[in-house]
Design a protein around this motif. Sequence first.
Motif, PDB file in Angstrom:
ATOM      1  N   UNK A  71       0.834  -1.211   0.000  1.00 40.58           N
ATOM      2  CA  UNK A  71       0.000   0.000   0.000  1.00 40.58           C
ATOM      3  C   UNK A  71       0.866   1.257   0.000  1.00 40.58           C
ATOM      4  N   UNK A  72       0.638   2.101   1.011  1.00 47.68           N
ATOM      5  CA  UNK A  72       1.361   3.379   0.987  1.00 47.68           C
ATOM      6  C   UNK A  72       2.668   3.348   1.786  1.00 47.68           C
ATOM      7  N   UNK A  73       3.116   2.160   2.188  1.00 50.09           N
ATOM      8  CA  UNK A  73       4.394   2.088   2.914  1.00 50.09           C
ATOM      9  C   UNK A  73       5.590   2.306   1.984  1.00 50.09           C
ATOM     10  N   UNK A  74       5.371   2.027   0.692  1.00 52.28           N
ATOM     11  CA  UNK A  74       6.478   2.077  -0.273  1.00 52.28           C
ATOM     12  C   UNK A  74       6.064   2.944  -1.459  1.00 52.28           C
ATOM     13  N   UNK A  75       7.044   3.701  -1.977  1.00 45.47           N
ATOM     14  CA  UNK A  75       6.837   4.324  -3.293  1.00 45.47           C
ATOM     15  C   UNK A  75       7.635   3.496  -4.290  1.00 45.47           C
ATOM     16  N   UNK A  76       6.980   3.028  -5.334  1.00 43.60           N
ATOM     17  CA  UNK A  76       7.743   2.234  -6.309  1.00 43.60           C
ATOM     18  C   UNK A  76       7.706   2.916  -7.664  1.00 43.60           C
ATOM     19  N   UNK A  77       8.799   2.783  -8.412  1.00 38.33           N
ATOM     20  CA  UNK A  77       8.812   3.274  -9.785  1.00 38.33           C
ATOM     21  C   UNK A  77       9.668   2.344 -10.626  1.00 38.33           C
ATOM     22  N   UNK A  78       9.398   2.353 -11.920  1.00 41.45           N
ATOM     23  CA  UNK A  78      10.172   1.514 -12.833  1.00 41.45           C
ATOM     24  C   UNK A  78      11.290   2.378 -13.407  1.00 41.45           C
ATOM     25  N   UNK A  79      12.532   1.985 -13.121  1.00 41.72           N
ATOM     26  CA  UNK A  79      13.678   2.774 -13.587  1.00 41.72           C
ATOM     27  C   UNK A  79      13.935   2.559 -15.067  1.00 41.72           C
ATOM     28  N   UNK A  80      13.781   1.315 -15.507  1.00 43.98           N
ATOM     29  CA  UNK A  80      13.945   0.993 -16.929  1.00 43.98           C
ATOM     30  C   UNK A  80      13.272  -0.351 -17.188  1.00 43.98           C
ATOM     31  N   UNK A  81      13.071  -0.663 -18.453  1.00 44.44           N
ATOM     32  CA  UNK A  81      12.483  -1.964 -18.809  1.00 44.44           C
ATOM     33  C   UNK A  81      13.458  -2.691 -19.714  1.00 44.44           C
ATOM     34  N   UNK A  82      13.520  -4.004 -19.543  1.00 43.83           N
ATOM     35  CA  UNK A  82      14.515  -4.793 -20.260  1.00 43.83           C
ATOM     36  C   UNK A  82      13.813  -5.857 -21.099  1.00 43.83           C
ATOM     37  N   UNK A  83      14.203  -5.938 -22.358  1.00 46.14           N
ATOM     38  CA  UNK A  83      13.631  -6.980 -23.226  1.00 46.14           C
ATOM     39  C   UNK A  83      14.387  -8.283 -23.000  1.00 46.14           C
ATOM     40  N   UNK A  84      13.636  -9.366 -22.861  1.00 52.68           N
ATOM     41  CA  UNK A  84      14.258 -10.665 -22.607  1.00 52.68           C
ATOM     42  C   UNK A  84      13.339 -11.734 -23.175  1.00 52.68           C
ATOM     43  N   UNK A  85      13.851 -12.583 -24.088  1.00 52.32           N
ATOM     44  CA  UNK A  85      12.989 -13.474 -24.863  1.00 52.32           C
ATOM     45  C   UNK A  85      11.876 -12.612 -25.463  1.00 52.32           C
ATOM     46  N   UNK A 136      32.832  -6.356 -21.494  1.00 56.68           N
ATOM     47  CA  UNK A 136      32.533  -4.977 -21.112  1.00 56.68           C
ATOM     48  C   UNK A 136      31.596  -4.280 -22.076  1.00 56.68           C
ATOM     49  N   UNK A 137      31.401  -4.823 -23.267  1.00 56.64           N
ATOM     50  CA  UNK A 137      30.715  -4.091 -24.332  1.00 56.64           C
ATOM     51  C   UNK A 137      31.741  -3.327 -25.143  1.00 56.64           C
ATOM     52  N   UNK A 138      31.280  -2.729 -26.269  1.00 54.81           N
ATOM     53  CA  UNK A 138      32.189  -1.973 -27.136  1.00 54.81           C
ATOM     54  C   UNK A 138      32.586  -0.655 -26.480  1.00 54.81           C
ATOM     55  N   UNK A 139      33.772  -0.157 -26.832  1.00 53.58           N
ATOM     56  CA  UNK A 139      34.225   1.125 -26.283  1.00 53.58           C
ATOM     57  C   UNK A 139      33.352   2.266 -26.814  1.00 53.58           C
ATOM     58  N   UNK A 140      33.272   3.347 -26.061  1.00 54.12           N
ATOM     59  CA  UNK A 140      32.575   4.575 -26.465  1.00 54.12           C
ATOM     60  C   UNK A 140      31.090   4.391 -26.771  1.00 54.12           C
ATOM     61  N   UNK A 141      30.491   3.399 -26.154  1.00 52.94           N
ATOM     62  CA  UNK A 141      29.041   3.207 -26.272  1.00 52.94           C
ATOM     63  C   UNK A 141      28.398   3.644 -24.951  1.00 52.94           C
ATOM     64  N   UNK A 142      27.115   4.053 -25.003  1.00 52.40           N
ATOM     65  CA  UNK A 142      26.454   4.375 -23.730  1.00 52.40           C
ATOM     66  C   UNK A 142      26.409   3.130 -22.843  1.00 52.40           C
ATOM     67  N   UNK A 143      26.274   3.359 -21.548  1.00 55.58           N
ATOM     68  CA  UNK A 143      26.141   2.211 -20.649  1.00 55.58           C
ATOM     69  C   UNK A 143      24.828   1.470 -20.930  1.00 55.58           C
ATOM     70  N   UNK A 144      24.796   0.215 -20.587  1.00 53.90           N
ATOM     71  CA  UNK A 144      23.577  -0.571 -20.724  1.00 53.90           C
ATOM     72  C   UNK A 144      22.472   0.027 -19.841  1.00 53.90           C
ATOM     73  N   UNK A 145      21.213  -0.160 -20.270  1.00 53.72           N
ATOM     74  CA  UNK A 145      20.128   0.577 -19.605  1.00 53.72           C
ATOM     75  C   UNK A 145      20.016   0.224 -18.123  1.00 53.72           C
ATOM     76  N   UNK A 146      20.300  -1.034 -17.755  1.00 55.13           N
ATOM     77  CA  UNK A 146      20.139  -1.425 -16.341  1.00 55.13           C
ATOM     78  C   UNK A 146      21.125  -0.664 -15.455  1.00 55.13           C
TER      79      UNK A 146
END
Length: 354
Positions: A27-41, A158-168
Amino acid sequence: MRSDFLYELNKHLPELFELQQLIDRADNQIKSRVLTQVKCDSHTLPVYQLTLGSEDPTAPALVLLGGVHGVERIGTQVLLAFLRSLLERLRWDQGLNAQLQQMTLIFVPLVNPGGMWMRRRCNPNGIDLMRNAPIESAERVLFLAGGHRLSRHLPWYRGKANQPMESEINAVYQLVKTQLLQRPFCLSLDCHSGFGLTDRVWFPYARTRQPIADLAVAYRLSRLFNKAHRHNTNYLFEPQSSSYTTHGDVWDLLYDESRQTHPKHTFLPLTLEMGSWLWVKKNPRQLLRFVDLFNPTVPHRQNRVLRRHYALIDFLMAATRSYAEWLPQTAKQQRKDFNAGLKNWYSHSRKGNK
Ligand SMILES: [Zn+2]
């Protein structure tokens, strides 16, 4: 939400299923929000932020994170157990309610839901989120495990250089930048498992064996815990570089940025690295399944792990709320504690600070 998806969620990712139930029931004990959404399958999975306590943007804050690495489920489970207990206590515990009026408590219990769904360390793009930040170690790092750009088919990519960080991990970065660094005092605890036989509490740096400017704070905090929990010898407090150095650690990046943008504030990011080799040693059958290397599989051991870290998290809440009572105040105190930290962790004869 469709019932066949809920069935699949409960099967593949019971941690997210439980988290959503906790949010619904709170209920009102917590405020929740979605920071990002991730596609998977064929699914879209949310990364939740949950906030409890003071809404004052300058209140001291503790941030608890888990599930950065998808195979390390126990970190998320420890946080869910803590959150569940907290929500029960908030119904009647006046002391806890008063404590939370004076501090903000933030949870991001499952940073990498796609990786956990797929039972992989990396995220669905094959990238290790704790090697993905744009920060380089100037020292020799472990081959592969220190982070590399060879191939997404190898772990610790690590991912490719000079790319934005992954959304998570970008969501974690943005959360700290926009909600935390303006506070005079903030701690974070990022819960992992898998390295060694001991439970370690790491502070930066991961990228270098140089000490952080806030070494006095790390030293004072570890002393505080050890004095208050004299019989709890579970934890080894140390800089991460005492165990190994890596590229791309987002906590290094955020720590450095906090020093540049808010030099008068204190932001100390901690990592709890639960020593899972102990569970494997006690139950060698776990060696047969990769995922089991990072999590206790026997129920009584899992329960013990869920219980065991309650005291540490509870201590960090108290230390956050009452930071003004213990933070080294004068230049003389800071120098003394900084030098004690140097002697403890950076001299060759160090014995560690249990
Ligand atoms: Zn990890």
